[in-house]
Motif scaffolding. Structure first.
Motif, PDB file in Angstrom:
ATOM      1  N   SER A  27       0.841  -1.412  -0.149  1.00 37.50           N
ATOM      2  CA  SER A  27      -0.058   0.070   0.436  1.00 37.50           C
ATOM      3  C   SER A  27       0.806   1.373   0.319  1.00 37.50           C
ATOM      4  O   SER A  27       1.435   1.908  -0.557  1.00 37.50           O
ATOM      5  N   LYS A 138      -4.268  -1.350  -5.274  1.00 36.63           N
ATOM      6  CA  LYS A 138      -4.906   0.586  -5.627  1.00 36.63           C
ATOM      7  C   LYS A 138      -6.056   0.716  -6.601  1.00 36.63           C
ATOM      8  O   LYS A 138      -6.279   1.748  -5.988  1.00 36.63           O
ATOM      9  N   ASP A 145      -6.164   6.887  -5.478  1.00 35.10           N
ATOM     10  CA  ASP A 145      -5.067   6.115  -5.809  1.00 35.10           C
ATOM     11  C   ASP A 145      -5.385   5.886  -7.086  1.00 35.10           C
ATOM     12  O   ASP A 145      -3.794   5.262  -7.946  1.00 35.10           O
TER      13      ASP A 145
END
Length: 268
Positions: A27, A138, A145
């Motif tokens: 992430s 994402k 994102d």
């Protein structure tokens, strides 16, 4: 020159993996690792789905003075059902450090997930999720994102970049040479010479579908965990500390938190 502050999340990754690879940085902090962001507010790790891995991570967090935040217990049973565990502590500079752990990130195929740990247990330190898996992680409901995805995709081979990029200009640049067999609507629009606007619209529609799908996934998890989360909050923040809290949270989870994907209502 002033010394650049160490990244606590990189330090934790090395510490988790000191005796063998059990935690893959993912992430936001993975985006930092790939030098596409300067910072991220918390750390996320994909963890090996074993009780030994959970114990090792809990040991590291206990030494750091961490406590639980609202989330599933860090145990194989709930990791395997797609839940995540959340912790926080304050470092020596009194910065709040948030740590999230999961073993089954959404949109990652089982084979790709298993491959993350294929390198073995050499204790080699920092392990970071690969770019393609990071892109799929994402594909969330958050609009921000998708610009990150476009930048990450540039690090992939052209065919794979074309399959995953969110940048219409890259679609237009790559489609003729690398997109002949693609069924992606944005690529087809480029190949059929329907203009940049058609590519932009096709990408926007695709992103909207991904956002809605992720939103529905999160909502199903929220509904399935509503009673559990309410029980955790009733403990009070001071009660959610390691290691004493772990057994108590396990007991609450056994009563209130589904441990089967069919009870959650989705494939996680």
């Amino acid at each position: 020159m002033p010394k650049t502050p160490a990244n606590i999340y990189f330090e934790l990754t090395a510490e988790f993996n000191a005796a063998g690879r059990i935690a893959i940085l993912a992430s936001g902090q993975a985006v930092v690792w790939y030098r596409l962001a300067m910072m991220s507010k918390d750390g996320d790790w994909i963890v090996r789905e074993t009780e030994d891995a959970c114990r090792r991570i809990l040991d590291v967090l206990t030494r750091r003075g961490a406590r639980y935040r609202v989330g599933a217990p860090l145990a194989r049973r709930w990791l395997a059902a797609g839940w995540s565990s959340h912790f926080e502590f304050f470092d020596e500079r009194q910065r709040r450090v948030r740590c999230d752990f999961f073993s089954r990130p959404p949109r990652i195929a089982a084979a790709a997930l298993a491959g993350l740990f294929d390198a073995g247990d050499e204790g080699s330190g920092l392990s970071v999720v690969d770019v393609e898996s990071l892109i799929r992680m994402k594909q969330t409901q958050r609009a921000k994102d998708y610009s990150v995805i476009g930048e990450l995709a540039r690090r992939l081979p052209p065919e794979l970049e074309l399959a995953l990029t969110t940048d219409p200009d890259r679609v237009l640049e790559l489609a003729a040479e690398h997109g002949t067999g693609s069924r992606r609507p944005a690529v087809r629009a480029a190949l059929e010479d329907r203009g940049r606007l058609a590519v932009v619209v096709a990408l926007a529609e695709e992103i909207d579908r991904l956002q809605q799908r992720d939103r529905q996934r999160v909502e199903r998890h929220q509904r399935a965990s509503a009673d559990y989360r309410q029980a955790l909050r009733a403990l009070g923040r001071d009660a959610l500390r390691l290691p004493e809290a772990h057994a108590e949270i396990l007991e609450i989870a056994e009563r209130l938190l589904p441990d089967r994907e069919e009870d959650i209502g989705c494939r996680c």
